[in-house]
Design an enzyme around this catalytic site. Structure first.
Site, short mmCIF file in Angstrom:
data_model
loop_
_atom_site.label_atom_id
_atom_site.label_comp_id
_atom_site.label_asym_id
_atom_site.label_seq_id
_atom_site.Cartn_x
_atom_site.Cartn_y
_atom_site.Cartn_z
N GLY A 153 0.93 -1.39 -0.07
CA GLY A 153 0.00 -0.03 -0.04
C GLY A 153 0.83 1.22 0.05
NE ARG A 175 -6.45 -6.78 0.10
CZ ARG A 175 -7.09 -5.54 0.47
NH1 ARG A 175 -8.16 -5.92 1.19
NH2 ARG A 175 -6.54 -4.44 0.72
NE ARG A 232 -2.79 -1.52 14.48
CZ ARG A 232 -2.42 -0.27 14.30
NH1 ARG A 232 -0.98 0.14 14.06
NH2 ARG A 232 -3.23 0.70 14.40
CG ASP A 256 7.30 0.90 15.82
OD1 ASP A 256 7.77 1.55 16.81
OD2 ASP A 256 6.22 1.53 15.16
CD GLU A 261 1.62 -1.99 19.86
OE1 GLU A 261 1.09 -1.06 19.85
OE2 GLU A 261 2.31 -2.43 18.95
CG HIS A 279 2.77 1.43 17.91
ND1 HIS A 279 1.73 0.61 17.92
CD2 HIS A 279 2.73 1.85 16.79
CE1 HIS A 279 1.02 0.91 16.77
NE2 HIS A 279 1.58 1.98 16.12
CB VAL A 280 8.02 5.70 18.15
CG1 VAL A 280 7.47 5.70 19.70
CG2 VAL A 280 9.22 4.94 17.69
C1 8YV Z 1 -0.22 5.66 15.66
C2 8YV Z 1 -0.81 3.59 14.07
O1 8YV Z 1 0.61 5.01 16.69
O2 8YV Z 1 -1.73 4.75 12.28
C3 8YV Z 1 -1.95 3.79 12.87
O3 8YV Z 1 -2.37 2.86 12.69
O4 8YV Z 1 -0.80 2.75 14.93
C4 8YV Z 1 -0.07 4.74 14.54
O5 8YV Z 1 0.01 5.82 13.71
C5 8YV Z 1 -1.75 6.02 16.37
O6 8YV Z 1 -2.54 5.73 15.70
C6 8YV Z 1 -1.18 6.96 17.18
O7 8YV Z 1 -1.53 7.25 18.49
#
Ligand code: 8YV
Length: 313
Positions: A153, A175, A232, A256, A261, A279-280
């Site tokens: 994507g 896909r 994820r 990440d 989490e 997750h940054v």
């Molecule tokens: C963010 C995310 O950590 O866009 C997403 O799906 O997981 C991340 O960009 C989150 O949504 C912000 O807190």
């Protein structure tokens, strides 16, 4: 009259300020009695704002019969009950594209940090081991190696461009095959893992991708392969991954994201062949501001009876 929204968790400061100066916002995560809060705003609440990780469950939405929009500050909508939203005519918006560059940047950084052992080498330097023990051991090259991307994507595309600059031939599993894509399409994830040195996970979490990186895929990646996940944690069978890393059945991982989490498996914390991030990937001031603006725009579209700028449902 000012519209009432339910905010599930804290957001980027500037976004929250704009949100709270435009709408009457109830803060769910701060409520001592969340059920009571939902009962109090039940009639007046016309929408929900949340982030990608937190989402919103059907058990909350069903208490808010007049909430007809969920605006997500994030691209991933796996934590939002989309079936419930579809059945109840609730529009769902997200923030694609604006975060793709940052997520791709972090994926490249994680790959380099993992194979070049940048975190361990940093600790080595700080501990003054260079002076006492001599040169740091050699590591593994990234440039020129085979890269595989699961999920071509917007983030996958941004990543592929970056990896091409490292002279890495890029193949991908998606896909559908992308018409006119300069990258090689591979129909299964196992086949992709088999032929690459670095396997990057950028696919969305959907019922079709959850658990996709299983033992067979890790076996195919093999003892010299690296796994990099910026999507994820649920896309990877985490217990299998920990086992494969512990037993050097893959070379390393840059992660990440995690299954549950903010809990990170304790075994990973002491491993030298992994680089971990909390997750940054989208966590820069610039991107969070852009995500906030798009999240607010989606809300505004909904309340002026227009299709959301970035609409999921
Ligand atoms: C963010 C995310 O950590 O866009 C997403 O799906 O997981 C991340 O960009 C989150 O949504 C912000 O807190």
């Amino acid at each position: 009259m000012t519209k009432t929204l339910l905010l599930m968790g804290p957001l980027f400061d500037k976004t929250m300020q704009t949100l709270e100066s435009t709408y009457n916002v109830s803060r769910y995560w701060e409520a001592d009695h969340p059920e009571q809060l939902l009962a109090t705003i039940s009639d007046e609440c016309v929408g929900v704002v949340t982030d990608g990780g937190r989402g919103v469950e059907a058990s909350v939405l069903e208490k808010l019969p007049n909430a007809k929009v969920v605006s997500v500050f994030g691209v991933g909508v796996d934590a939002v009950d989309l079936n419930f939203c579809k059945q109840h005519g609730i529009a769902v918006g997200n923030t694609p594209d604006v975060l793709s560059d940052d997520v791709a940047d972090l994926a490249v950084g994680l790959a380099l940090a993992t194979c070049r052992q940048m975190v361990n080498a940093d600790s080595y330097t700080r501990a003054n081991a260079w002076a006492s023990d001599g040169a740091y051991p050699l590591s593994t090259r990234m440039s020129g190696k085979q890269a595989g991307i699961f999920g071509m994507g917007s983030i996958g595309e941004c990543l592929a461009k970056r990896l091409s600059a490292f002279n890495m031939p890029v193949s991908y599993c998606n896909r559908n095959e992308k018409a006119k894509s300069p990258y090689q399409f591979v129909p299964t994830l196992e086949q992709l893992a088999e032929q690459v040195d670095f396997l990057f996970i950028t696919a969305a979490a959907t019922p079709g991708t959850i658990g996709a990186v299983n033992k067979a895929v890790l076996d195919a990646l093999g003892t010299t392969g690296y796994l990099i996940n910026v999507s994820r944690g649920t896309l990877v069978e985490q217990s299998a991954l920990v086992d494969y890393l512990t037993n050097n059945r893959i070379a390393g991982a840059g992660l990440d994201v995690f299954e549950d989490e903010p809990n990170v498996p304790a075994t990973l914390l002491s491993m030298k062949n992994v680089v971990l991030q909390p997750h940054v990937a989208s966590g820069t001031f610039e991107t969070r501001e852009a995500m906030g603006n798009l999240m607010l725009e989606n809300l505004q579209c909904h309340f002026s009876n227009q299709t959301l700028t970035a609409s999921v449902v």
